[in-house]
Design a protein around this motif. Structure first.
Motif, PDB file in Angstrom:
ATOM      1  N   ARG A  51     -13.665   3.775 -17.705  1.00 62.05           N
ATOM      2  CA  ARG A  51     -12.810   4.963 -17.690  1.00 62.05           C
ATOM      3  C   ARG A  51     -13.517   6.126 -16.994  1.00 62.05           C
ATOM      4  NH1 ARG A  51      -8.269   5.681 -20.438  1.00 62.05           N
ATOM      5  NH2 ARG A  51      -8.794   3.943 -21.844  1.00 62.05           N
ATOM      6  N   LEU A  52     -14.798   6.318 -17.303  1.00 60.62           N
ATOM      7  CA  LEU A  52     -15.576   7.362 -16.652  1.00 60.62           C
ATOM      8  C   LEU A  52     -15.628   7.148 -15.149  1.00 60.62           C
ATOM      9  CD1 LEU A  52     -17.623   9.794 -17.023  1.00 60.62           C
ATOM     10  CD2 LEU A  52     -19.410   8.046 -17.057  1.00 60.62           C
ATOM     11  N   ALA A  53     -15.849   5.891 -14.735  1.00 61.26           N
ATOM     12  CA  ALA A  53     -15.943   5.578 -13.309  1.00 61.26           C
ATOM     13  C   ALA A  53     -14.599   5.803 -12.607  1.00 61.26           C
ATOM     14  CB  ALA A  53     -16.409   4.137 -13.128  1.00 61.26           C
ATOM     15  N   ARG A  54     -13.519   5.300 -13.218  1.00 57.30           N
ATOM     16  CA  ARG A  54     -12.192   5.477 -12.622  1.00 57.30           C
ATOM     17  C   ARG A  54     -11.850   6.954 -12.467  1.00 57.30           C
ATOM     18  NH1 ARG A  54      -7.144   4.827 -15.297  1.00 57.30           N
ATOM     19  NH2 ARG A  54      -8.116   6.179 -16.879  1.00 57.30           N
ATOM     20  N   ASP A  55     -12.081   7.718 -13.524  1.00 58.17           N
ATOM     21  CA  ASP A  55     -11.749   9.147 -13.480  1.00 58.17           C
ATOM     22  C   ASP A  55     -12.626   9.896 -12.480  1.00 58.17           C
ATOM     23  OD1 ASP A  55      -9.855   8.595 -15.369  1.00 58.17           O
ATOM     24  OD2 ASP A  55     -10.966   9.495 -17.052  1.00 58.17           O
ATOM     25  N   ALA A  56     -13.874   9.468 -12.321  1.00 58.05           N
ATOM     26  CA  ALA A  56     -14.762  10.114 -11.354  1.00 58.05           C
ATOM     27  C   ALA A  56     -14.250   9.923  -9.926  1.00 58.05           C
ATOM     28  CB  ALA A  56     -16.174   9.556 -11.488  1.00 58.05           C
ATOM     29  N   VAL A  57     -13.742   8.731  -9.624  1.00 61.16           N
ATOM     30  CA  VAL A  57     -13.192   8.485  -8.290  1.00 61.16           C
ATOM     31  C   VAL A  57     -11.931   9.323  -8.079  1.00 61.16           C
ATOM     32  CG1 VAL A  57     -12.203   6.744  -6.759  1.00 61.16           C
ATOM     33  CG2 VAL A  57     -14.214   6.191  -8.130  1.00 61.16           C
ATOM     34  N   LEU A  58     -11.080   9.394  -9.082  1.00 57.83           N
ATOM     35  CA  LEU A  58      -9.870  10.217  -8.963  1.00 57.83           C
ATOM     36  C   LEU A  58     -10.225  11.687  -8.747  1.00 57.83           C
ATOM     37  CD1 LEU A  58      -7.658   8.583 -11.746  1.00 57.83           C
ATOM     38  CD2 LEU A  58      -7.234   8.513  -9.276  1.00 57.83           C
TER      39      LEU A  58
ATOM     40  N   ALA B 209     -21.040   4.852  -4.022  1.00 58.72           N
ATOM     41  CA  ALA B 209     -20.870   3.509  -3.462  1.00 58.72           C
ATOM     42  C   ALA B 209     -19.698   3.475  -2.483  1.00 58.72           C
ATOM     43  CB  ALA B 209     -20.666   2.494  -4.580  1.00 58.72           C
ATOM     44  N   LEU B 210     -18.609   4.138  -2.835  1.00 53.92           N
ATOM     45  CA  LEU B 210     -17.462   4.197  -1.925  1.00 53.92           C
ATOM     46  C   LEU B 210     -17.810   4.987  -0.666  1.00 53.92           C
ATOM     47  CD1 LEU B 210     -14.621   4.779  -4.526  1.00 53.92           C
ATOM     48  CD2 LEU B 210     -14.960   2.719  -3.149  1.00 53.92           C
ATOM     49  N   LYS B 211     -18.523   6.075  -0.821  1.00 53.02           N
ATOM     50  CA  LYS B 211     -18.928   6.856   0.351  1.00 53.02           C
ATOM     51  C   LYS B 211     -19.861   6.054   1.253  1.00 53.02           C
ATOM     52  CE  LYS B 211     -19.736  11.293  -0.136  1.00 53.02           C
ATOM     53  NZ  LYS B 211     -20.257  12.593  -0.641  1.00 53.02           N
TER      54      LYS B 211
ATOM     55  N   GLU C 175      -7.979  10.231   0.431  1.00 57.02           N
ATOM     56  CA  GLU C 175      -7.119   9.099   0.102  1.00 57.02           C
ATOM     57  C   GLU C 175      -7.123   8.085   1.239  1.00 57.02           C
ATOM     58  OE1 GLU C 175      -2.776   8.104  -1.900  1.00 57.02           O
ATOM     59  OE2 GLU C 175      -3.401  10.192  -1.607  1.00 57.02           O
ATOM     60  N   ARG C 176      -7.334   8.569   2.445  1.00 54.44           N
ATOM     61  CA  ARG C 176      -7.422   7.642   3.574  1.00 54.44           C
ATOM     62  C   ARG C 176      -8.615   6.691   3.387  1.00 54.44           C
ATOM     63  NH1 ARG C 176      -7.954   9.334  10.003  1.00 54.44           N
ATOM     64  NH2 ARG C 176      -8.142   7.193  10.814  1.00 54.44           N
ATOM     65  N   ARG C 177      -9.737   7.225   2.879  1.00 54.47           N
ATOM     66  CA  ARG C 177     -10.895   6.354   2.621  1.00 54.47           C
ATOM     67  C   ARG C 177     -10.566   5.335   1.544  1.00 54.47           C
ATOM     68  NH1 ARG C 177     -13.307   2.903   1.792  1.00 54.47           N
ATOM     69  NH2 ARG C 177     -15.462   2.604   1.105  1.00 54.47           N
TER      70      ARG C 177
ATOM     71  N   LEU D 129       0.824  -1.202   0.000  1.00 59.85           N
ATOM     72  CA  LEU D 129       0.000   0.000   0.000  1.00 59.85           C
ATOM     73  C   LEU D 129       0.867   1.265   0.000  1.00 59.85           C
ATOM     74  CD1 LEU D 129      -2.926   1.034   0.118  1.00 59.85           C
ATOM     75  CD2 LEU D 129      -2.765   0.953   2.619  1.00 59.85           C
ATOM     76  N   ARG D 130       1.946   1.237   0.736  1.00 62.20           N
ATOM     77  CA  ARG D 130       2.834   2.396   0.840  1.00 62.20           C
ATOM     78  C   ARG D 130       3.469   2.745  -0.501  1.00 62.20           C
ATOM     79  NH1 ARG D 130       6.666   0.487   4.156  1.00 62.20           N
ATOM     80  NH2 ARG D 130       5.343   0.871   5.977  1.00 62.20           N
ATOM     81  N   HIS D 131       3.715   1.743  -1.326  1.00 61.77           N
ATOM     82  CA  HIS D 131       4.403   1.969  -2.589  1.00 61.77           C
ATOM     83  C   HIS D 131       3.457   2.170  -3.774  1.00 61.77           C
ATOM     84  CE1 HIS D 131       7.747   0.239  -0.223  1.00 61.77           C
ATOM     85  NE2 HIS D 131       8.497   0.975  -1.025  1.00 61.77           N
ATOM     86  N   MET D 132       2.155   2.161  -3.540  1.00 62.38           N
ATOM     87  CA  MET D 132       1.193   2.318  -4.627  1.00 62.38           C
ATOM     88  C   MET D 132       0.878   3.790  -4.873  1.00 62.38           C
ATOM     89  SD  MET D 132      -1.464  -0.780  -3.697  1.00 62.38           S
ATOM     90  CE  MET D 132      -2.491  -0.586  -5.158  1.00 62.38           C
ATOM     91  N   SER D 133       0.753   4.145  -6.145  1.00 62.70           N
ATOM     92  CA  SER D 133       0.282   5.479  -6.492  1.00 62.70           C
ATOM     93  C   SER D 133      -1.229   5.539  -6.283  1.00 62.70           C
ATOM     94  CB  SER D 133       0.604   5.793  -7.950  1.00 62.70           C
ATOM     95  OG  SER D 133      -0.159   4.945  -8.812  1.00 62.70           O
ATOM     96  N   LEU D 134      -1.786   6.745  -6.274  1.00 68.03           N
ATOM     97  CA  LEU D 134      -3.230   6.886  -6.139  1.00 68.03           C
ATOM     98  C   LEU D 134      -3.941   6.171  -7.293  1.00 68.03           C
ATOM     99  CD1 LEU D 134      -5.745   8.057  -4.790  1.00 68.03           C
ATOM    100  CD2 LEU D 134      -5.398  10.143  -6.150  1.00 68.03           C
ATOM    101  N   GLU D 135      -3.393   6.277  -8.506  1.00 67.23           N
ATOM    102  CA  GLU D 135      -4.017   5.609  -9.652  1.00 67.23           C
ATOM    103  C   GLU D 135      -4.035   4.098  -9.468  1.00 67.23           C
ATOM    104  OE1 GLU D 135      -1.821   8.026  -9.785  1.00 67.23           O
ATOM    105  OE2 GLU D 135      -3.033   9.627 -10.686  1.00 67.23           O
ATOM    106  N   GLN D 136      -2.958   3.541  -8.929  1.00 71.84           N
ATOM    107  CA  GLN D 136      -2.928   2.101  -8.674  1.00 71.84           C
ATOM    108  C   GLN D 136      -3.935   1.707  -7.598  1.00 71.84           C
ATOM    109  OE1 GLN D 136       1.348   1.922  -7.888  1.00 71.84           O
ATOM    110  NE2 GLN D 136       1.546   0.408  -9.542  1.00 71.84           N
ATOM    111  N   LYS D 137      -4.046   2.533  -6.570  1.00 75.69           N
ATOM    112  CA  LYS D 137      -5.005   2.248  -5.505  1.00 75.69           C
ATOM    113  C   LYS D 137      -6.435   2.258  -6.049  1.00 75.69           C
ATOM    114  CE  LYS D 137      -2.233   4.408  -1.827  1.00 75.69           C
ATOM    115  NZ  LYS D 137      -2.183   5.552  -0.883  1.00 75.69           N
ATOM    116  N   VAL D 138      -6.760   3.272  -6.829  1.00 77.98           N
ATOM    117  CA  VAL D 138      -8.113   3.358  -7.374  1.00 77.98           C
ATOM    118  C   VAL D 138      -8.381   2.190  -8.328  1.00 77.98           C
ATOM    119  CG1 VAL D 138      -9.657   4.729  -8.837  1.00 77.98           C
ATOM    120  CG2 VAL D 138      -8.314   5.842  -7.035  1.00 77.98           C
ATOM    121  N   GLY D 139      -7.384   1.779  -9.104  1.00 79.23           N
ATOM    122  CA  GLY D 139      -7.552   0.624  -9.967  1.00 79.23           C
ATOM    123  C   GLY D 139      -7.910  -0.629  -9.205  1.00 79.23           C
TER     124      GLY D 139
END
Length: 603
Positions: free
Chosen positions: A360-367, A345-347, A377-379, A43-53
């Protein structure tokens, strides 16, 4: 049909004393060796994009990760903007992939295992501490929802297991299924169904449920969770929380509303999920249903903080991964746009987001939601930590690849197929034998086998072959949703035979497509010949209420070859029907009980 809440209430009164709630919060699962270190470091080494993926699970088109067919390339390009399954995984840093037959992922054990391995390689890329293996999933519920083709073991589904009343059989079915899935790289079967089917008009659950008794459903749900997880080492997914069993609306096409009171929910819908949590279930899938007693906002459970964080995590104490039902279903898309649904859903408390209509729309919306501060990012880290923990417990951190040659030996192994027969035989339910027609003697008789058929399993042909093997002169004449001309021709042919066996599938349900009523007309025409007729429901037991005049009626709950083999042997007195109805069959208007819960004949 009307909702049979009154019938359900009688059942609850009878069994409520044994459906006690669990304590308010379950204990944390024990630490596995190295789990915390791997999860924290990754988790520490993941980028935000990797986490959201990691939050997303979706289908990909193709039987080969890097060389799919031209049609599958085109399908991937249209859906994801890249051509191959491997590129989809890489482009979106996907956390999970779900296999389907319609996306051409499931052909043979060697092919599936090879696809899984190549997708894992795509997920891991060049390695590194932020690389995460995939969680590969499929809907292998068994019965009428089968994804793995033969030679895989094809067990009867949930309602058939409910008819057998055997937790041991339910566990065996889950364990064998899980072992075969794990062998080809699938670690997350979306099973078991924990819904209590108290509504005979339920178009989407029905025989996918163990039955209408909350205690029975809870017992078999717990048995299957244990079979999948402790027996086979795969991730069980109990679905669909908070309970999809009392609706006449299909959440694929509309938004169901469950009007149970809170007390009714506690007694009817909650016990199987409580039992799944007691059994240590790793994942629970949400339902796109509105339950005003749990959340009066009108939001579906998938988007409801009160239901996911409040009830599931807070009251029931669930600590595992919450996965949404497919986000491309109409029920979850009615109130909000596709870009809002994954964020909401995440909230609400979900961790895995299954099959958004536009990835792509869903991924970008979360970002964007993280960038704007709507999501922290903590969530995101909370959900990713749960997902990584699940993957570590699956052994994916240590060995994500499988042995394709070993998979060929495991899938459809003789001992697995023998287990299918042992589990299937006690499920057959004889509901009517009013004229004493059954069992049938072995004789040189002329038999017509007709009615509902499917090319994937050929139940008509299987039953006809069984009669032929026992000395009859059998003719297979499929008549699936027959026209009036086919009905007339089939009845004329039946008049020239000594016996007709007719298969029906959801003959009660004319809400989806009116031609289903043609099954009712076919049975009436066959009875009108005056020749003996045996009616077999190869799905819902409720069909008999819509088939007046039927003397001999049996239920197999599915149309697998094993179910048809069991049927033929029982018809010829080679085994005795032992199944008992796990639901109540009401009259068509719902005003009376036609056949009670627990009814079942034998010979």
């Amino acid at each position: 049909m009307k909702t049979r809440l009154a019938i359900a209430s009688v059942l609850v009164a009878a069994v409520g004393a044994t459906a006690a709630p669990v304590p308010g919060r379950a204990a944390d699962p024990p630490e596995r060796s190295g789990e915390h270190g791997w999860v924290t470091s990754t988790l520490r080494h993941m980028s935000l994009e990797q986490k959201v993926g990691q939050l997303f699970a979706t289908y990909v088109y193709g039987a080969d990760a890097t060389e799919p067919s031209a049609a599958d390339r085109a399908a991937n390009l249209a859906a994801f903007g890249v051509e191959t399954p491997a590129e989809v995984v890489e482009e979106f840093a996907l956390g999970a992939v779900c296999y389907f037959s319609w996306s051409h992922n499931l052909d043979s054990p060697r092919q599936i295992a090879t696809l899984s391995n190549d997708l894992q390689r795509a997920a891991l890329g060049h390695g590194g501490k932020g690389a995460v293996p995939l969680l590969i999933s499929t809907d292998q519920e068994q019965g009428v929802v089968l994804r793995m083709p033969a030679p895989a073991a094809q067990f009867p589904g949930s309602m058939a297991l409910g008819a057998a009343r055997s937790p041991q059989a339910a566990r065996i079915a889950a364990e064998v299924t899980g072992r075969e899935l794990r062998a080809v790289g699938i670690r997350q079967p979306y099973a078991p169904i924990a819904d209590v089917n108290v509504n005979p008009a339920n178009p989407v659950i029905g025989v996918r449920s163990f039955g209408a008794d909350p205690t029975l459903v809870a017992e078999l749900t717990g048995a299957q969770v244990t079979g999948f997880q402790a027996g086979a080492g795969v991730t069980s997914v109990a679905k669909h929380f908070p309970g999809h069993g009392d609706t006449a609306t299909d959440s694929h096409t509309g938004l169901p509303v469950i009007n149970h009171s809170r007390a009714e929910w506690d007694q009817i819908d909650a016990p199987p999920f409580r039992q799944a949590i007691r059994a240590g279930v790793d994942s629970i899938m949400t339902a796109h249903i509105v339950v005003p007693a749990l959340d009066p906002s009108g939001d579906p459970a998938t988007l409801s903080p009160r239901i996911l964080n409040g009830v599931l995590r807070g009251e029931l104490g669930f600590r595992g991964v919450i996965i949404t039902d497919a986000l491309n279903m109409a029920a979850v898309r009615q109130r909000y746009g596709d870009e809002r649904v994954p964020v909401l859903a995440l909230k609400a408390g979900a961790d895995q987001l299954l099959m958004p209509p536009d990835l792509r729309l869903a991924r970008d919306a979360v970002l964007r939601a993280v960038s704007s501060g709507e999501l922290t990012e903590r969530r995101i880290d909370e959900s990713v930590r749960r997902i990584l923990t699940l993957k570590h417990r699956q052994g994916l951190a240590r060995s994500p690849l499988v042995d394709a040659e070993k998979a060929v030996r495991i899938v459809g192994a003789p001992e697995h197929l023998a287990a299918v027969t042992r589990v299937t035989d006690p499920t057959l339910t004889a509901v009517r034998n009013d004229a004493g027609l059954l069992p049938l003697p072995r004789t040189d008789r002329s038999v017509l086998v007709t009615g509902w058929n499917t090319a994937a399993f050929t139940p008509i042909e299987t039953v006809a072959a069984g009669f032929t093997a026992r000395g009859a002169r059998a003719t297979a004449r499929p008549a699936t949703l027959p026209s009036d001309a086919v009905i007339a021709a089939t009845a004329a042919e039946a008049a020239g035979h000594d016996l007709t066996v007719v298969l029906v599938n959801k003959a009660w349900d004319t809400t989806i497509t009116d031609p289903r009523a043609s099954q009712q007309r076919l049975v009436a025409a066959l009875l009108g010949t005056g020749k003996p007729v045996v009616v077999v429901a190869v799905r819902d037991p409720y069909d008999v209420a819509y088939l007046p005049g039927v003397d001999a009626y049996l239920v197999t709950y599915s149309y697998t070859r094993a179910a048809m083999d069991t049927l033929v042997r029982a018809l010829h007195d080679e085994l005795s029907p032992r199944g008992r109805l796990p639901v109540t069959i009401p009259t068509p208007d719902g005003s009376a009980v036609l056949h009670p819960y627990g009814h079942g004949l034998t010979w």
